[in-house]
Design a protein around this motif. Structure first.
Motif: not given
Length: 164
Positions: A104-112
């Motif tokens: 996982i290079a990056n997580r963006a919970p706001l856009i899922g």
């Protein structure tokens, strides 16, 4: 002072005021923020904006939105999981951590979305709200369905881990 000198000074002052007020490129240096190539700035459209709003007043708009969402989900590489988007997003993160070779290079919970590297390919694993739960799909950075073999394998592993 002569009349032509006064007219010249007034004209020069008008040009300076107009240039300053219009945001002339000489004075506006923010354009450097957007100077990079378009390929280096992928656009991610939030899942809620992928389809027309079903809350419009016309029935045809609601029907078109439902048809478009069904077509999008059918063509995308993904599956449906019971639960809210936030719950499923957390489960997908846990499942991705257990898949050998998935980074996982990056997580963006706001856009899922998770930016994932797997099998030598980079793509997004996106979780969006669906009619029967949450829809988990692999998409490329432009938001189009990911079609590579690595994406198919990873989605298969996630489906085996999350789907009942």
């Amino acid at each position: 002072m002569s009349k032509s000198s006064l007219l010249l000074r007034a004209s020069l002052l008008a040009v300076i005021v107009a240039t300053t007020a219009s945001g002339c490129g000489w004075l506006n240096r923010t354009s450097k923020l957007y100077a990079g190539p378009a390929e280096s700035r992928p656009l991610e459209v939030p899942p809620d904006l992928d389809v027309a709003s079903a809350s419009t007043n016309t029935a045809s708009s609601a029907t078109a939105a439902g048809t478009q969402q069904a077509a999008s989900q059918a063509s995308a590489l993904g599956f449906t999981v019971a639960g809210t988007r936030d719950e499923v997003f957390a489960k997908v993160g846990d499942a991705l951590a257990k898949v050998p070779g998935a980074v996982i290079a990056n997580r963006a919970p706001l856009i899922g979305a998770y930016d994932v590297n797997y099998g030598g390919s980079n793509f997004l694993v996106r979780v969006s709200t669906g009619e029967n739960g949450s829809y988990v799909a692999a998409v490329d950075p432009r938001g189009l369905p990911a079609t590579g073999e690595a994406a198919k394998r990873l989605v298969g592993a996630l489906k085996a881990s999350l789907a009942p």
